[in-house]
Write a protein that holds these residues in place. Structure first.
Motif, PDB file in Angstrom:
ATOM      1  N   UNK A  90     -24.453  18.994 -23.887  1.00  0.00           N
ATOM      2  CA  UNK A  90     -25.399  18.141 -24.592  1.00  0.00           C
ATOM      3  C   UNK A  90     -25.525  16.759 -23.934  1.00  0.00           C
ATOM      4  N   UNK A  91     -26.695  16.118 -24.022  1.00  0.00           N
ATOM      5  CA  UNK A  91     -26.841  14.751 -23.522  1.00  0.00           C
ATOM      6  C   UNK A  91     -25.940  13.837 -24.338  1.00  0.00           C
ATOM      7  N   UNK A  92     -25.284  12.900 -23.676  1.00  0.00           N
ATOM      8  CA  UNK A  92     -24.438  11.949 -24.409  1.00  0.00           C
ATOM      9  C   UNK A  92     -24.802  10.531 -24.009  1.00  0.00           C
ATOM     10  N   UNK A  98     -24.226  17.371 -30.286  1.00  0.00           N
ATOM     11  CA  UNK A  98     -23.350  18.526 -30.520  1.00  0.00           C
ATOM     12  C   UNK A  98     -21.990  18.303 -29.889  1.00  0.00           C
ATOM     13  N   UNK A  99     -21.055  19.126 -30.351  1.00  0.00           N
ATOM     14  CA  UNK A  99     -19.663  19.048 -29.946  1.00  0.00           C
ATOM     15  C   UNK A  99     -19.437  19.807 -28.649  1.00  0.00           C
ATOM     16  N   UNK A 150     -26.448  11.981 -34.777  1.00  0.00           N
ATOM     17  CA  UNK A 150     -25.471  11.957 -33.674  1.00  0.00           C
ATOM     18  C   UNK A 150     -24.029  11.972 -34.200  1.00  0.00           C
ATOM     19  N   UNK A 151     -23.133  12.466 -33.331  1.00  0.00           N
ATOM     20  CA  UNK A 151     -21.697  12.520 -33.686  1.00  0.00           C
ATOM     21  C   UNK A 151     -20.949  11.564 -32.748  1.00  0.00           C
ATOM     22  N   UNK A 152     -20.077  10.744 -33.303  1.00  0.00           N
ATOM     23  CA  UNK A 152     -19.228   9.873 -32.488  1.00  0.00           C
ATOM     24  C   UNK A 152     -18.097  10.708 -31.914  1.00  0.00           C
ATOM     25  N   UNK A 153     -18.021  10.781 -30.560  1.00  0.00           N
ATOM     26  CA  UNK A 153     -17.021  11.666 -29.949  1.00  0.00           C
ATOM     27  C   UNK A 153     -16.024  10.935 -29.060  1.00  0.00           C
ATOM     28  N   UNK A 195     -23.438   8.489 -38.734  1.00  0.00           N
ATOM     29  CA  UNK A 195     -24.180   9.703 -38.355  1.00  0.00           C
ATOM     30  C   UNK A 195     -23.458  10.946 -38.855  1.00  0.00           C
ATOM     31  N   UNK A 196     -23.270  11.906 -37.936  1.00  0.00           N
ATOM     32  CA  UNK A 196     -22.610  13.167 -38.339  1.00  0.00           C
ATOM     33  C   UNK A 196     -21.151  13.200 -37.891  1.00  0.00           C
TER      34      UNK A 196
END
Ligand code: AMP
Length: 395
Positions: free
Chosen positions: A279-281, A274-275, A292-295, A237-238
């Motif tokens: 935001x919903x996670x 978003x970072x 989506x971003x892997x956080x 993803x992002x």
């Protein structure tokens, strides 16, 4: 690595000691120290020398003032904090050379402590200027280096000054760092497992290769995992990844295969669009949807990594498993931290962020060693000789 230490310096009473420390602590906008770990880490050496009647001249850098006087990098707040921690007066000299510095040194009595202003206000420090080093050396009787965090820099205060002393010695912090890090690269109790995370793959990819060589298993998390996953053909993803590191990451994966070492990568992730914490996670499997971003590492990965650490006789951990500064993405880091703290083996934690994570869950006391020297520990583990250590006398 047997370097001369302060225990080997038999006569310190009344001696003026140039004590290089690492007081590079973070300050907020109001010049308040937000984390005093580095000051506390130098206390055993400072207290020992004070007790033995030495006259201490503490020298440190802070930040990167680029060779110019800049009050936002002043060590004045550190003098106050040190005074509080030592419960004794700490005098402060705004200059490290010249009449003001000389008179501050001349005023010292046995057991007194003087902190010099940020040595990096002088361009001669980073240039390791010989004249500058000679002048500083001429003002003192002995040289002690306890600044492991600055040992990878060949600067005047870490290398230049030491040359004038046959018995340049290390302090207790430097000694402990050398003891534990040498053990990791030498002959650690096995199995030896490494955990590496954090965001900057460029800075750490060489270390990953090295850890594959020296440890029995390497566990990868945090932002750096995504470059590995991309190379392995998964969708990320992002998530952060470093295009320039694709080749070296591929080589690293091949190295692990060649040496038959396990290289563990996340099998699921906590992602968001978003970072931020608003935001919903959610947790997703290995492939991350396009926007989506892997956080953080996901719940299955957490379990896998915790199991993978069982039975370790030595653990080295550097870098968080996710963006642990945000509450929605801290679980992976905290759970791994807690598992490391439960180990009966030798546990070494390095890197500011992993140390902060350990402190936040209150587990610092459960670790065998917390390394305060980020860049220096990485270079040491990568197998480089550190100039600040080479400059010290052998036992
Ligand atoms: P480092 O200094 O390399 O140990 O990196 C620490 C930083 O990595 C921390 O500020 C983390 O927020 C960041 N980090 C950890 N996981 C991720 C991730 N999945 N994406 C982006 N940054 C991350």
């Amino acid at each position: 690595m047997n370097k001369l230490s302060i225990d080997d310096l038999k006569k310190v009473k009344g001696k003026r000691i140039f004590l290089r420390v690492d007081f590079n602590v973070p300050l907020d906008a109001n010049q308040n120290i937000t984390d005093n770990t580095r000051i506390k880490a130098a206390l055993p050496t400072i207290r020992n020398l004070i007790k033995r009647g030495a006259r201490l001249i503490l020298v440190s850098h802070m930040g990167r003032p680029e060779g110019k006087r800049d009050e936002s990098f002043s060590l004045k707040p550190v003098a106050e904090e040190l005074e509080r921690l030592l419960d004794q007066h700490v005098s402060f000299s705004p200059d490290v050379l010249g009449p003001i510095a000389q008179s501050a040194i001349d005023c010292l009595k046995d057991g007194d402590c003087l902190l010099m202003e940020n040595i990096r206000f002088y361009p001669e420090e980073s240039a390791n200027d010989p004249q500058f080093a000679k002048e500083m050396a001429s003002m003192v009787d002995l040289y002690v280096n306890d600044a492991f965090g600055a040992a990878h820099r060949a600067h005047a205060s870490t290398v230049g000054v030491s040359k004038y002393f046959e018995n340049a010695a290390c302090g207790y912090l430097m000694k402990k760092e050398l003891e534990f890090l040498s053990k990791l690269v030498g002959n650690p109790p096995r199995p030896f497992y490494s955990i590496i995370g954090g965001g900057k793959i460029k800075d750490k990819i060489k270390l990953v290769s090295r850890l594959i060589e020296i440890s029995d298993k390497v566990i990868v998390g945090g932002g750096m995992a995504y470059t590995f996953l991309k190379v392995k053909g998964f969708s990320i993803g992002k998530s952060v990844f470093d295009n320039d590191s694709l080749k070296i990451v591929q080589d690293t994966i091949e190295l692990a295969d060649k040496l038959k070492k396990e290289l563990l990568l996340p099998i699921d992730h906590v992602v968001a669009k978003e970072f931020n914490d608003e935001c919903t996670f959610m947790a997703v499997e290995r492939n991350i949807p396009d926007d989506y971003i892997g956080l953080d590492i996901g719940p299955k990965t957490i379990e896998m990594y915790k199991n993978a650490l069982k039975g370790a006789q030595t653990i080295f951990w550097n870098g968080p498993m996710g963006v642990f500064e945000l509450k929605n993405f801290q679980r992976g880091t905290f759970e791994v931290a807690s598992e490391v703290s439960k180990s009966d083996g030798i546990t070494v934690v390095g890197g500011g962020d992993s140390v902060e994570a350990i402190n936040r869950i209150g587990m610092a006391g459960a670790m065998s060693h917390i390394s305060t020297g980020g860049g220096a520990s990485l270079e040491f583990l990568e197998g480089h000789k550190l100039p600040g250590i080479e400059a010290l006398a052998d036992q």
